[in-house]
Write a protein that holds these residues in place. Structure first.
Motif, PDB file in Angstrom:
ATOM      1  N   LYS A 480       2.419  -3.047  -9.248  1.00 48.20           N
ATOM      2  CA  LYS A 480       1.061  -2.561  -9.508  1.00 48.20           C
ATOM      3  C   LYS A 480       1.018  -1.103  -9.081  1.00 48.20           C
ATOM      4  O   LYS A 480       1.232  -0.779  -7.905  1.00 48.20           O
ATOM      5  CB  LYS A 480       0.024  -3.390  -8.758  1.00 48.20           C
ATOM      6  CG  LYS A 480      -0.012  -4.841  -9.199  1.00 48.20           C
ATOM      7  CD  LYS A 480      -1.335  -5.513  -8.893  1.00 48.20           C
ATOM      8  CE  LYS A 480      -2.407  -5.058  -9.856  1.00 48.20           C
ATOM      9  NZ  LYS A 480      -3.644  -5.857  -9.736  1.00 48.20           N
ATOM     10  N   GLY A 517      -0.291  -5.194 -14.222  1.00 45.72           N
ATOM     11  CA  GLY A 517       0.868  -4.577 -13.615  1.00 45.72           C
ATOM     12  C   GLY A 517       2.046  -4.614 -14.570  1.00 45.72           C
ATOM     13  O   GLY A 517       1.884  -4.831 -15.775  1.00 45.72           O
ATOM     14  N   GLN A 553       2.944  -3.083  -4.503  1.00 36.31           N
ATOM     15  CA  GLN A 553       1.998  -1.994  -4.712  1.00 36.31           C
ATOM     16  C   GLN A 553       2.745  -0.668  -4.562  1.00 36.31           C
ATOM     17  O   GLN A 553       3.357  -0.416  -3.531  1.00 36.31           O
ATOM     18  CB  GLN A 553       0.860  -2.071  -3.687  1.00 36.31           C
ATOM     19  CG  GLN A 553       0.077  -3.377  -3.695  1.00 36.31           C
ATOM     20  CD  GLN A 553      -0.990  -3.423  -4.767  1.00 36.31           C
ATOM     21  OE1 GLN A 553      -1.261  -2.424  -5.423  1.00 36.31           O
ATOM     22  NE2 GLN A 553      -1.627  -4.570  -4.925  1.00 36.31           N
TER      23      GLN A 553
END
Length: 557
Positions: A480, A517, A553
Motif C-alpha cells: 500500500k 494496493g 505500507q
C-alpha cells in the motif's frame, strides 16, 4: 458490445529498466511449473451482500439496459478493510432513481468477510442511470474519493473523511453531457495530482426506437453499435484547487471518435509517463501514447493493439494492462463476445505489441465465452498472474440468432508459467458454474489472507462475492503506497520483485475499479531480497530483505 443482429430497416526510464532486466530469466527458458489449484467460494449470502442489480429491462430494448453493472472496491473509511460500492440502474425511460431499489449501494467491510449497507449514512445513493465507478484520492487528503459515470449523469463524490461523501460534481467542473460508461484515474503529467479520463460510449437517447432483431418472428433484440454514432472520450486535468479543466482537445484526445467501453492505464514504453488503452466496440481500439508534454498521440494501429492480427473488428469490452509473462513490460488482456476470443496483446517494448491470443492459448480457450469485466491477478500466489473474466452475452435473445448462450458462468484461466494459460473454471468450485448475466467485476483481498477475492455483478440478480479459498502455502505481499512527491495513492508507481513487475492502478475491468494496493504472489519465498519502486515523481526506492505474508505500507522517500 455487439449483438450481431440486423435492424429491421436495413526513454527516460528505458535505460534504467533495461539494466534491471539484465539477469532476469527469459520466459521462454522457464518450464511450466505445477501450481496450487485455484478455488473460489461464493459467500455473498453469509457476507450480508444483498445487492441486486436493477437494469429495468423493457420491451423496447433500450441499449443502456444491458450495459449496467460497474463495481468498485476501496477503503472508504480508512479502517484498513476494503469496502464495496455498486452502481445501479434507474427507471426507463425517465432515467430517474424512482425507488430505493435503484440506489447505488455502498457496503462497509466490518471484518470476518462480512459487510453492512451504509449507503444512506454515506450519502452515495446516486442519481440517474449509473454505469461505472472509479476510486482514487484526487485531492490528496488521505481519503479515497469516488467518480460515478452514467447515462447523462456523472457524479464526483469527495470523501469528507468522516464516513460521508459530498457531491462536488458541479463545482469541480465535471460535465454530464454524454453517455459515460467508464473512467480511469491517472497522473498524466506527473504533477502529483490525479487527473480523470472518462470513457464515453455512443450517442443514445430514450427516444431511440429502431426495431432490431427478427420482425417476422417478433423477436426484438438490442441493436448493433453500428446504428449509433460514436463519441470522443474526455480528459480532465486536476487544477489542484478542487476543480478540473477539460483538456480533451489540447491533449489530443477528442479528435479520436470511438465507441469506448473501458480504459486501462500503464507506462507501456517505460518512458516515465502513463499511457491509456481504450477498448472500442466493433471499431479499432485506441492506445494513447503519452508524449510527456501534456499531449497524447493515438498509436494503437502502429503499436499492434488496435485489433487482432486477423483484422476483424471485435466487441472489445473490459481490459487489464499488466505484465502476464514476467518480462517487466505491461501487456493487455481484453474480453469480447463469443466467437471473437479474448485478445491478449504481448508487449515487446520498442516493437510495440504482438497478438499473443493463440500462442498463449487464450484463443481456443475463450472462443465460446462472452466476457465483460476481467482482471490479471495471481490467484494462487505462484508468482504468475492469472485471468478472471465475468461472463455473459450482451443480448438475452442471442440464442435465436447464433450458437451462443446469454447467461454464462464466470471463468478462470490459470497461468502455466510458460506464456500459456489453461481454463480451470470447471474445478474452481461447486457453485462457480452457475450461469448468470454477469457484468462488472472488481478485486481485493477482503479478509487480509493474502489471496485475491472477486466481487461480480449480474443483471437482475444478487451480486456474487467469490472468496479465494485456494489451498496453498505459497506466500504473498500487498504493498500500500503513500506518495509524498507523487500523488497520495501512488497511482502510476512501478514495482519490481525479482522477475515480476506490477504497478499501482485502480482502472481494472469493465465499468469497475479496484483500489486496495499492489499484490504479488511470491511462491515459496519467506523473504524478498529486493523490491524496487519507481514513483511517478521519478524517485527510485529500494527495499531489502522484506518478509512475505504481510501488507506492507510504503511511503515515498
Amino acid at each position: 458490445m455487439s449483438a450481431h443482429f440486423r435492424p429491421a430497416n436495413g526513454l527516460r526510464l528505458a535505460v534504467a529498466f533495461a539494466a534491471l532486466a539484465l539477469g532476469h530469466r527469459l520466459l521462454s527458458d522457464k518450464p511450466a511449473a505445477p501450481s496450487s489449484r485455484i478455488q473460489f467460494r461464493n459467500v455473498a449470502g453469509t457476507a450480508g451482500l444483498d445487492f441486486v442489480l436493477q437494469n429495468d429491462p423493457s420491451p423496447r430494448k433500450h441499449l443502456i439496459e444491458t450495459m449496467a453493472g460497474g463495481v468498485a472496491t476501496f477503503d472508504y473509511d480508512g479502517d484498513g478493510l476494503t469496502d464495496i460500492y455498486f452502481t445501479n440502474g434507474a427507471s426507463v425511460p425517465s432515467l430517474e432513481k424512482s425507488s430505493p431499489k435503484y440506489w447505488n449501494r455502498l457496503y462497509r467491510n466490518v471484518g470476518g468477510m462480512r459487510f453492512e449497507d451504509v449507503t444512506q449514512q454515506a450519502g452515495v445513493a446516486g442519481d440517474g442511470y449509473s454505469m461505472a465507478a472509479a476510486a482514487a484520492d484526487y485531492d490528496n487528503d488521505g481519503h479515497v474519493d469516488l467518480f460515478v459515470a452514467g447515462a447523462g449523469r456523472n457524479i464526483l463524490y469527495r470523501n469528507r473523511g468522516d464516513g460521508t461523501f459530498e457531491d462536488v460534481t458541479e463545482k469541480a467542473g465535471i460535465k454530464s453531457d454524454q453517455w459515460s460508461i467508464g473512467a480511469a484515474w491517472l497522473d498524466y503529467d506527473n504533477d502529483g495530482l490525479l487527473d480523470l479520463f472518462v470513457v464515453n460510449y455512443v450517442k443514445w437517447s430514450p427516444e431511440f426506437n429502431v426495431f432490431c432483431g427478427d420482425p417476422d418472428r417478433g423477436i426484438r433484440s438490442y441493436c448493433h453499435p453500428r446504428l449509433f454514432e460514436g463519441t470522443a472520450n474526455t480528459l480532465y486535468h486536476n487544477q489542484g484547487d478542487g476543480t478540473f479543466r477539460d483538456v480533451s482537445a489540447e491533449a489530443g484526445i477528442s479528435s479520436h471518435i470511438g465507441k469506448g467501453m473501458a480504459a486501462v492505464v500503464a507506462d507501456y514504453d517505460q518512458d516515465g509517463f502513463p499511457d491509456i488503452f481504450v477498448t472500442n466496440d466493433k471499431v479499432p481500439n485506441f492506445l494513447f501514447h503519452n508524449l510527456g508534454n501534456s499531449k497524447f498521440e493515438e498509436v494503437a494501429l502502429d503499436m499492434g493493439s488496435a485489433m487482432l492480427d486477423s483484422g476483424a473488428s471485435i466487441s472489445a469490452m473490459g481490459a487489464d494492462f499488466r505484465d502476464y509473462d514476467n518480462d517487466g513490460l505491461p501487456d493487455i488482456a481484453v474480453a469480447a463476445l463469443a466467437g471473437e476470443t479474448f485478445p491478449l496483446f504481448r508487449n515487446r517494448r520498442r516493437g510495440g505489441f504482438i497478438d499473443a491470443t493463440y500462442p498463449s492459448r487464450m484463443g481456443p480457450l475463450s472462443r465460446s465465452y462472452s466476457g465483460w469485466s476481467l482482471g490479471l491477478f495471481d490467484f494462487n500466489n505462484d508468482g504468475w498472474k492469472d485471468i478472471f473474466t465475468a461472463n455473459a452475452h450482451v443480448d438475452d435473445e442471442v440464442h435465436h440468432f447464433a450458437a451462443a448462450e446469454y447467461k454464462l458462468h464466470n471463468s478462470v484461466f490459470a497461468n502455466r508459467g510458460d506464456g500459456t494459460f489453461e481454463d480451470v473454471s470447471n474445478t474452481v468450485g461447486p457453485d462457480f458454474l452457475v450461469p448468470r448475466a454477469h457484468r462488472g467485476a472488481a478485486f481485493a483481498d477482503f479478509n487480509h489472507d493474502g489471496k485475491i477475492d472477486v466481487v461480480v455483478t449480474a443483471l437482475g440478480e444478487s451480486a456474487e462475492l467469490w472468496q479465494n479459498v485456494t489451498p496453498t502455502d505459497n506466500t504473498w505481499l500487498v504493498l500500500k503506497l503513500t506518495g509524498t512527491k507523487s500523488n497520495r495513492d501512488g497511482i502510476g508507481a512501478q514495482i519490481r520483485i525479482g522477475d515480476q513487475s506490477n504497478h499501482m492502478t485502480t482502472a481494472v475491468g469493465y465499468a469497475s475499479s479496484s483500489h486496495f494496493g499492489v499484490h504479488f504472489g511470491t511462491g515459496q519465498l519467506k523473504e524478498v531480497p529486493i523490491i524496487e519502486i519507481r514513483w511517478p515523481s521519478g524517485v527510485r526506492q529500494v527495499l531489502k530483505q522484506v518478509r512475505t505474508n504481510q501488507l506492507l505500507q510504503v511511503r515515498e522517500p
